[in-house]
Design an enzyme around this catalytic site. Structure first.
Site, mmCIF file in Angstrom:
data_model
loop_
_atom_site.group_PDB
_atom_site.id
_atom_site.type_symbol
_atom_site.label_atom_id
_atom_site.label_comp_id
_atom_site.label_asym_id
_atom_site.label_seq_id
_atom_site.Cartn_x
_atom_site.Cartn_y
_atom_site.Cartn_z
ATOM 1 C CB CYS A 25 -0.924 -0.004 1.218
ATOM 2 S SG CYS A 25 -2.057 1.403 1.235
ATOM 3 C CB CYS B 192 -2.454 5.128 1.480
ATOM 4 S SG CYS B 192 -2.449 4.441 3.144
ATOM 5 C CB CYS C 97 -0.427 2.201 5.646
ATOM 6 S SG CYS C 97 -2.066 1.624 5.155
#
Length: 189
Positions: free
Chosen positions: A48, A50, A53
């Site tokens: 991920c 993003c 996180c």
């Protein structure tokens, strides 16, 4: 140029153990580490990009998957956990000592309600499902990655078998769209 994507990705993906039935997540603290038991296999594990996180030091991506929320039990030192952002859909519980995100349940009305996001690299036991795709890849730019590196990053992800997406993979995007369509009445509930 080879990028430092994440320690679970950089050496190639390790296969799942069909007998894996869960394990213990441990934060990075040496004093009173938070320990959380999960039951069952990690689902939808993915890289991920993003900016919400938790990522290990120097990693461009996090590696995060889900388990049913009822499969998560705080075993030790839960007093050290604090929700990072109580307004977020994913209520990421981080250790106040080391900052590692330990689990993040989805409790509000959402397609992922009842799931808890976890970082499988924090498991003491091997054998969890490896990442199967890369999500929110463009978001690494928001975290400070120079856009000129993106072609190389996407190529590197593909070389280890992870299809890069700038959202979630198509199957999970379909789950989100179906949930929204049922809420709006476009599809029967």
């Amino acid at each position: 140029m080879t990028e430092t994507l994440h320690p679970m990705l950089d050496g190639g993906l390790k296969p799942a153990d069909p007998a894996f039935a869960g394990g213990t997540l441990v934060c990075a603290c040496t004093d009173r580490p938070v320990k959380i038991v999960i039951k069952g296999q990690v689902l939808h594990n993915h890289a991920c990009g993003c900016t919400k996180c938790w990522k290990p030091e120097g990693a461009i991506f996090s590696v995060v998957g889900v388990v049913p929320h009822e499969a998560v039990t705080v075993l030790e030192n839960g007093d050290k956990l604090k929700v990072v952002d109580p307004n977020a859909v994913i209520l990421r519980h981080a250790c106040t000592g080391c900052g590692v995100h330990m689990y993040g349940p989805v409790e509000r009305d959402h397609a992922f309600k009842g799931l808890a996001f976890i970082h499988a690299e924090r498991l003491l036991e091997a054998g969890a499902n490896p990442p199967g795709f890369a999500a929110f890849v463009s978001s690494v730019i928001e975290g400070g990655v120079d856009p000129s590196r993106m072609d190389g990053i996407r190529s590197q992800l593909k070389s280890i078998g992870l299809e890069p997406y700038d959202a979630l993979n198509p199957a999970l995007m379909d789950v989100l769209a179906t949930f929204a369509a049922r809420k709006s009445g476009a599809l029967p509930a």
